[in-house]
Design an enzyme around this catalytic site. Structure first.
Site, PDB file in Angstrom:
ATOM      1  N   LYS A 168      54.694  -9.859 -14.909  1.00 42.70           N
ATOM      2  CA  LYS A 168      55.671  -8.982 -14.501  1.00 42.70           C
ATOM      3  C   LYS A 168      55.781  -8.125 -13.465  1.00 42.70           C
ATOM      4  O   LYS A 168      54.169  -7.668 -13.763  1.00 42.70           O
ATOM      5  CB  LYS A 168      56.026  -7.942 -15.616  1.00 42.70           C
ATOM      6  CG  LYS A 168      57.353  -7.161 -15.792  1.00 42.70           C
ATOM      7  CD  LYS A 168      57.541  -6.696 -17.114  1.00 42.70           C
ATOM      8  CE  LYS A 168      58.637  -5.697 -17.412  1.00 42.70           C
ATOM      9  NZ  LYS A 168      59.215  -5.036 -18.660  1.00 42.70           N
ATOM     10  N   THR A 201      60.164  -8.960 -22.684  1.00 50.77           N
ATOM     11  CA  THR A 201      59.212  -8.703 -21.391  1.00 50.77           C
ATOM     12  C   THR A 201      57.801  -7.671 -21.200  1.00 50.77           C
ATOM     13  O   THR A 201      57.442  -8.692 -20.606  1.00 50.77           O
ATOM     14  CB  THR A 201      60.672  -7.850 -20.510  1.00 50.77           C
ATOM     15  OG1 THR A 201      60.537  -6.846 -20.439  1.00 50.77           O
ATOM     16  CG2 THR A 201      61.913  -9.321 -20.330  1.00 50.77           C
ATOM     17  N   ASP A 202      58.038  -6.535 -21.770  1.00 52.89           N
ATOM     18  CA  ASP A 202      56.370  -6.048 -21.384  1.00 52.89           C
ATOM     19  C   ASP A 202      54.991  -7.190 -21.316  1.00 52.89           C
ATOM     20  O   ASP A 202      54.542  -6.650 -21.245  1.00 52.89           O
ATOM     21  CB  ASP A 202      56.119  -4.724 -22.270  1.00 52.89           C
ATOM     22  CG  ASP A 202      57.668  -3.809 -21.927  1.00 52.89           C
ATOM     23  OD1 ASP A 202      58.259  -3.872 -20.304  1.00 52.89           O
ATOM     24  OD2 ASP A 202      57.962  -2.773 -22.352  1.00 52.89           O
ATOM     25  N   GLU A 238      30.619 -13.730  -7.991  1.00 47.09           N
ATOM     26  CA  GLU A 238      29.445 -12.927  -6.843  1.00 47.09           C
ATOM     27  C   GLU A 238      28.173 -14.398  -7.168  1.00 47.09           C
ATOM     28  O   GLU A 238      27.413 -14.422  -8.417  1.00 47.09           O
ATOM     29  CB  GLU A 238      28.963 -11.673  -7.045  1.00 47.09           C
ATOM     30  CG  GLU A 238      30.729 -11.647  -6.765  1.00 47.09           C
ATOM     31  CD  GLU A 238      30.367  -9.798  -7.035  1.00 47.09           C
ATOM     32  OE1 GLU A 238      30.033  -8.928  -7.367  1.00 47.09           O
ATOM     33  OE2 GLU A 238      31.681  -8.863  -6.646  1.00 47.09           O
ATOM     34  N   THR A 250      63.945  -6.497 -25.108  1.00 51.33           N
ATOM     35  CA  THR A 250      65.755  -6.188 -24.534  1.00 51.33           C
ATOM     36  C   THR A 250      66.491  -7.199 -24.735  1.00 51.33           C
ATOM     37  O   THR A 250      68.412  -6.795 -24.556  1.00 51.33           O
ATOM     38  CB  THR A 250      65.011  -5.797 -22.750  1.00 51.33           C
ATOM     39  OG1 THR A 250      63.937  -4.657 -22.893  1.00 51.33           O
ATOM     40  CG2 THR A 250      66.507  -5.435 -22.530  1.00 51.33           C
ATOM     41  N   TYR A 257      67.972   2.456 -24.088  1.00 53.80           N
ATOM     42  CA  TYR A 257      68.426   1.838 -25.240  1.00 53.80           C
ATOM     43  C   TYR A 257      67.139   1.117 -26.996  1.00 53.80           C
ATOM     44  O   TYR A 257      65.987   1.538 -25.855  1.00 53.80           O
ATOM     45  CB  TYR A 257      69.095  -0.044 -24.490  1.00 53.80           C
ATOM     46  CG  TYR A 257      67.955  -0.176 -24.374  1.00 53.80           C
ATOM     47  CD1 TYR A 257      66.970  -1.640 -24.590  1.00 53.80           C
ATOM     48  CD2 TYR A 257      67.314  -0.182 -22.204  1.00 53.80           C
ATOM     49  CE1 TYR A 257      66.109  -1.838 -23.910  1.00 53.80           C
ATOM     50  CE2 TYR A 257      66.723  -0.765 -21.607  1.00 53.80           C
ATOM     51  CZ  TYR A 257      65.377  -1.732 -22.730  1.00 53.80           C
ATOM     52  OH  TYR A 257      64.406  -2.744 -21.931  1.00 53.80           O
TER      53      TYR A 257
END
Length: 325
Positions: free
Chosen positions: A165, A92-93, A281, A13, A26
């Site tokens: 994110k 950013t993804d 655990e 982006t 976009y």
């Protein structure tokens, strides 16, 4: 003395164009690195910037093809005595995955900063220029060395192992866990919240240009063993369970995962919760399971891939590696 920084562009982006200042849609990765450096050249950032286009893609398409070009380009820049630091522009993804992979496979001798934007370059309130200016401030700071790979977004500096994110809109889309940000930055100021923790250390793992296949099994209500079987094939070398709560799963699924682990497939329990801390655990040792600790599923997958690439399949050794992150 002028700070010299290498900028490696991968698209996203931050290099996107909408064609309208108010459009919702976009196209990512439309602006070349040469165009971008010409745009930032008028900002008076006080650094000498040289750029190289590694890719120009939407980061949803990020993967080994680009990583195998990006990593050696960063290593080459870090080895250059005339280079003081590296900036990587990125969508950013999947930014957090690339940053974490680089953090595990690069030395901490010079700053490496990954930066992106939440709005395309022609949008009202474009955040890319400010984020980039902040990245220059961080990459050019003498105290940035020894902190590993960092991410700069929204006036905050994050460590690669912590950043994630958390929002799909707005400029404050990233957060850190278990540590929040490690610094606050503007184009003219930088405040660190602590001393460097890595020092000038070597990379934790050697680079692998052929990462093994690791599946992420996302646990949800009504999931069954057949859902697991459909995601695991003969090429699957490892499994990360994105479990509910502290890495939990239904008993019908647990039985299938235990069977796969008993047959030699390393299994890591992570959490689908945004701030999920997964401890061991009592049953983990018998089940041959590994607890992801504070790593989310996508980062747990990266670490497991690197361990498997180095030939490590022992659950106890894999657990030690996760405990050390």
């Amino acid at each position: 003395m002028t700070t010299r920084l290498t900028v490696l562009a991968t698209g996203g982006t931050i290099a996107g164009i909408a064609g309208s200042a108010i459009a919702n849609d976009y196209t990512a990765g439309e602006i070349s690195i040469d165009e971008y450096l010409e745009k930032v050249g008028v900002l008076g950032l006080g650094a000498e910037l040289s750029g190289r286009q590694i890719a120009n893609i939407d980061s949803a398409d990020m993967g080994p093809e680009v990583w195998n070009l990006l990593h050696p380009a960063i290593a080459e820049a870090l080895a250059d005595a005339d280079c003081d630091g590296v900036i990587v522009t990125h969508g950013t993804d999947t930014l957090e995955e690339t940053a974490f992979l680089l953090d595990l496979t690069l030395p901490a001798t010079k700053p490496v900063v990954v930066v992106g934007a939440m709005r395309p370059a022609d949008a009202v309130g474009y955040d890319g220029l400010r984020n980039f200016a902040n990245a220059v401030r961080v990459a050019g700071d003498p105290q940035a060395s020894g902190r590993g790979v960092m991410v700069v977004m929204g006036d905050r500096v994050f460590a690669a192992r912590d950043v994630r994110k958390v929002r799909t809109r707005g400029t404050e889309a990233f957060r850190g866990f278990p540590r929040e940000s490690i610094g606050l930055v503007t184009p003219s100021t930088l405040e660190w919240f602590g001393a460097p923790w890595r020092g000038n250390t070597d990379a934790a793992f050697p680079w692998s240009d052929d990462l093994p296949q690791v599946a992420i099994i996302y646990i949800h209500a009504a999931i069954c063993a057949d859902d697991v079987a459909r995601q695991v094939d003969a090429d699957t070398r490892g499994i990360v369970v994105a479990g509910v709560g502290e890495g939990n799963m239904p008993e019908r699924v647990r039985r299938e995962i235990v069977r796969l682990a008993a047959n030699g497939t390393p299994v890591v329990r992570a959490s689908r919760a945004d701030e999920g801390l997964v401890d061991r655990e009592p049953e983990d040792e018998a089940n041959r399971f590994v607890a992801a600790r504070a790593l989310n599923p996508q980062k747990a997958r990266i670490l497991l891939q690197l361990l498997l690439a180095g030939g490590e399949t022992n659950p106890a050794a894999i657990q030690r590696a996760f405990d050390g992150r």
